[in-house]
Design a protein around this motif. Structure first.
Motif, PDB file in Angstrom:
ATOM      1  N   ARG A 114      -0.389  62.709 -97.065  1.00  0.00           N
ATOM      2  CA  ARG A 114      -1.744  63.166 -97.382  1.00  0.00           C
ATOM      3  C   ARG A 114      -2.752  62.515 -96.431  1.00  0.00           C
ATOM      4  NH1 ARG A 114      -1.258  62.767-102.589  1.00  0.00           N
ATOM      5  NH2 ARG A 114      -2.232  60.754-102.880  1.00  0.00           N
ATOM      6  N   LEU A 115      -2.535  61.238 -96.096  1.00  0.00           N
ATOM      7  CA  LEU A 115      -3.430  60.569 -95.151  1.00  0.00           C
ATOM      8  C   LEU A 115      -3.353  61.229 -93.780  1.00  0.00           C
ATOM      9  CD1 LEU A 115      -5.449  58.270 -94.649  1.00  0.00           C
ATOM     10  CD2 LEU A 115      -3.494  56.829 -94.026  1.00  0.00           C
ATOM     11  N   SER A 116      -2.160  61.566 -93.361  1.00  0.00           N
ATOM     12  CA  SER A 116      -1.992  62.265 -92.084  1.00  0.00           C
ATOM     13  C   SER A 116      -2.763  63.580 -92.088  1.00  0.00           C
ATOM     14  CB  SER A 116      -0.504  62.504 -91.830  1.00  0.00           C
ATOM     15  OG  SER A 116      -0.326  63.223 -90.643  1.00  0.00           O
ATOM     16  N   ASP A 117      -2.643  64.315 -93.186  1.00  0.00           N
ATOM     17  CA  ASP A 117      -3.323  65.603 -93.320  1.00  0.00           C
ATOM     18  C   ASP A 117      -4.846  65.431 -93.332  1.00  0.00           C
ATOM     19  OD1 ASP A 117      -3.442  68.508 -93.923  1.00  0.00           O
ATOM     20  OD2 ASP A 117      -4.176  67.824 -95.880  1.00  0.00           O
ATOM     21  N   THR A 118      -5.343  64.508 -94.153  1.00  0.00           N
ATOM     22  CA  THR A 118      -6.798  64.364 -94.272  1.00  0.00           C
ATOM     23  C   THR A 118      -7.429  63.791 -93.012  1.00  0.00           C
ATOM     24  OG1 THR A 118      -6.608  62.214 -95.397  1.00  0.00           O
ATOM     25  CG2 THR A 118      -6.759  64.191 -96.800  1.00  0.00           C
ATOM     26  N   THR A 119      -6.734  62.888 -92.330  1.00  0.00           N
ATOM     27  CA  THR A 119      -7.310  62.365 -91.081  1.00  0.00           C
ATOM     28  C   THR A 119      -7.301  63.426 -89.985  1.00  0.00           C
ATOM     29  OG1 THR A 119      -5.212  61.347 -90.405  1.00  0.00           O
ATOM     30  CG2 THR A 119      -6.798  59.936 -91.590  1.00  0.00           C
ATOM     31  N   GLY A 120      -6.316  64.306 -90.023  1.00  0.00           N
ATOM     32  CA  GLY A 120      -6.308  65.435 -89.086  1.00  0.00           C
ATOM     33  C   GLY A 120      -7.487  66.358 -89.324  1.00  0.00           C
ATOM     34  N   GLU A 140     -12.504  63.002 -98.235  1.00  0.00           N
ATOM     35  CA  GLU A 140     -11.085  63.211 -98.523  1.00  0.00           C
ATOM     36  C   GLU A 140     -10.231  62.061 -97.982  1.00  0.00           C
ATOM     37  OE1 GLU A 140     -10.171  67.085 -96.942  1.00  0.00           O
ATOM     38  OE2 GLU A 140     -11.224  68.110 -98.574  1.00  0.00           O
ATOM     39  N   VAL A 141     -10.561  61.584 -96.789  1.00  0.00           N
ATOM     40  CA  VAL A 141      -9.834  60.427 -96.227  1.00  0.00           C
ATOM     41  C   VAL A 141     -10.064  59.215 -97.136  1.00  0.00           C
ATOM     42  CG1 VAL A 141      -9.676  58.794 -94.305  1.00  0.00           C
ATOM     43  CG2 VAL A 141      -9.861  61.253 -93.842  1.00  0.00           C
ATOM     44  N   GLY A 142     -11.294  58.992 -97.516  1.00  0.00           N
ATOM     45  CA  GLY A 142     -11.613  57.859 -98.390  1.00  0.00           C
ATOM     46  C   GLY A 142     -10.869  57.921 -99.707  1.00  0.00           C
ATOM     47  N   GLN A 143     -10.795  59.104-100.300  1.00  0.00           N
ATOM     48  CA  GLN A 143     -10.076  59.252-101.568  1.00  0.00           C
ATOM     49  C   GLN A 143      -8.580  59.007-101.396  1.00  0.00           C
ATOM     50  OE1 GLN A 143     -11.141  59.597-104.771  1.00  0.00           O
ATOM     51  NE2 GLN A 143     -13.101  59.118-103.803  1.00  0.00           N
ATOM     52  N   THR A 144      -8.044  59.437-100.267  1.00  0.00           N
ATOM     53  CA  THR A 144      -6.623  59.207-100.005  1.00  0.00           C
ATOM     54  C   THR A 144      -6.355  57.715 -99.850  1.00  0.00           C
ATOM     55  OG1 THR A 144      -6.438  61.371 -98.953  1.00  0.00           O
ATOM     56  CG2 THR A 144      -4.677  59.781 -98.498  1.00  0.00           C
ATOM     57  N   LYS A 146      -8.129  55.305-101.085  1.00  0.00           N
ATOM     58  CA  LYS A 146      -8.338  54.717-102.404  1.00  0.00           C
ATOM     59  C   LYS A 146      -7.135  54.935-103.312  1.00  0.00           C
ATOM     60  CE  LYS A 146     -11.702  54.701-106.224  1.00  0.00           C
ATOM     61  NZ  LYS A 146     -10.727  54.347-107.200  1.00  0.00           N
ATOM     62  N   SER A 147      -6.498  56.082-103.212  1.00  0.00           N
ATOM     63  CA  SER A 147      -5.358  56.355-104.092  1.00  0.00           C
ATOM     64  C   SER A 147      -4.223  55.360-103.836  1.00  0.00           C
ATOM     65  CB  SER A 147      -4.863  57.795-103.933  1.00  0.00           C
ATOM     66  OG  SER A 147      -4.194  57.990-102.699  1.00  0.00           O
ATOM     67  N   CYS A 148      -4.040  54.967-102.590  1.00  0.00           N
ATOM     68  CA  CYS A 148      -3.016  53.965-102.272  1.00  0.00           C
ATOM     69  C   CYS A 148      -3.495  52.568-102.679  1.00  0.00           C
ATOM     70  CB  CYS A 148      -2.669  54.012-100.789  1.00  0.00           C
ATOM     71  SG  CYS A 148      -1.211  53.030-100.368  1.00  0.00           S
ATOM     72  N   HIS A 149      -4.730  52.254-102.383  1.00  0.00           N
ATOM     73  CA  HIS A 149      -5.273  50.943-102.732  1.00  0.00           C
ATOM     74  C   HIS A 149      -5.207  50.717-104.235  1.00  0.00           C
ATOM     75  CE1 HIS A 149      -7.967  50.688 -98.866  1.00  0.00           C
ATOM     76  NE2 HIS A 149      -6.679  50.820 -98.603  1.00  0.00           N
ATOM     77  N   ASP A 150      -5.580  51.736-105.014  1.00  0.00           N
ATOM     78  CA  ASP A 150      -5.578  51.592-106.472  1.00  0.00           C
ATOM     79  C   ASP A 150      -4.186  51.284-107.009  1.00  0.00           C
ATOM     80  OD1 ASP A 150      -8.285  52.051-106.512  1.00  0.00           O
ATOM     81  OD2 ASP A 150      -8.133  54.106-107.312  1.00  0.00           O
ATOM     82  N   LYS A 151      -3.175  51.862-106.407  1.00  0.00           N
ATOM     83  CA  LYS A 151      -1.809  51.667-106.887  1.00  0.00           C
ATOM     84  C   LYS A 151      -1.126  50.447-106.285  1.00  0.00           C
ATOM     85  CE  LYS A 151      -0.497  56.475-107.740  1.00  0.00           C
ATOM     86  NZ  LYS A 151       0.465  57.512-107.356  1.00  0.00           N
ATOM     87  N   TYR A 152      -1.349  50.211-104.992  1.00  0.00           N
ATOM     88  CA  TYR A 152      -0.486  49.291-104.272  1.00  0.00           C
ATOM     89  C   TYR A 152      -1.175  48.125-103.572  1.00  0.00           C
ATOM     90  CZ  TYR A 152       2.741  53.087-105.157  1.00  0.00           C
ATOM     91  OH  TYR A 152       3.495  54.052-105.773  1.00  0.00           O
TER      92      TYR A 152
END
Length: 155
Positions: A114-120, A140-144, A146-152
């Motif tokens: 998803r990060l690859s997609d949103t940064t593209g 969208e990049v920020g949310q992606t 954040k989704s990793c930061h929130d979990k990991y």
């Protein structure tokens, strides 16, 4: 030296380092991934200042270069820098990675895709010089992230 050239050289260096991550120690892997994410964050800050906050005059070339750099880092293979033993402090390098990330690589791979997609999309929007599209893609990049930061990522 042109900023685009510098960004390209750094992106290539990150890619080559990530491809050879198995040849570097766990301490170096942590150091390299932290450097990559710091550089990504710095470039996100440049876009934020120019397009979101508008605290700095908008410069399409700078925004496009920053977006391309972010996309290059996101696609550089930094996942190789999460080798065994990099889930905790090693030598002088600390990490905020939660150990459970290492048990959930399928989920991490989905977030990474998803990060690859949103940064593209961010790079494409920046190239188009459409500030409204840049704002959406930046979010969208920020949310992606954040989704990793929130979990990991530990606080």
């Amino acid at each position: 030296m042109n900023r685009s050239v510098i960004a390209g050289v750094l992106s290539a260096a990150l890619l080559s380092l990530s491809l050879s991550a198995q040849a570097v120690s766990p301490e170096e892997q942590i150091e390299l991934r932290k450097a990559g994410y710091s550089y990504m964050s710095w470039n996100m800050g440049k876009i934020k200042a120019q397009v979101i906050d508008q605290s700095v005059a908008y410069n399409q070339t700078q925004v496009a270069t920053a977006a391309n750099t972010i996309a290059a880092i996101a696609n550089s293979g930094m996942g190789a820098l999460y080798g065994p033993g990099t889930d905790k402090q090693v030598g002088a390098q600390t990490t905020r990675v939660k150990p459970e990330m290492f048990d959930n690589f399928d989920d991490v791979a989905k977030i990474s895709a998803r990060l690859s997609d949103t940064t593209g999309k961010l790079a494409a929007a920046a190239a188009s010089d459409d500030q409204a599209a840049i704002r959406v893609a930046f979010g969208e990049v920020g949310q992606t992230c954040k989704s990793c930061h929130d979990k990991y990522r530990q606080k």
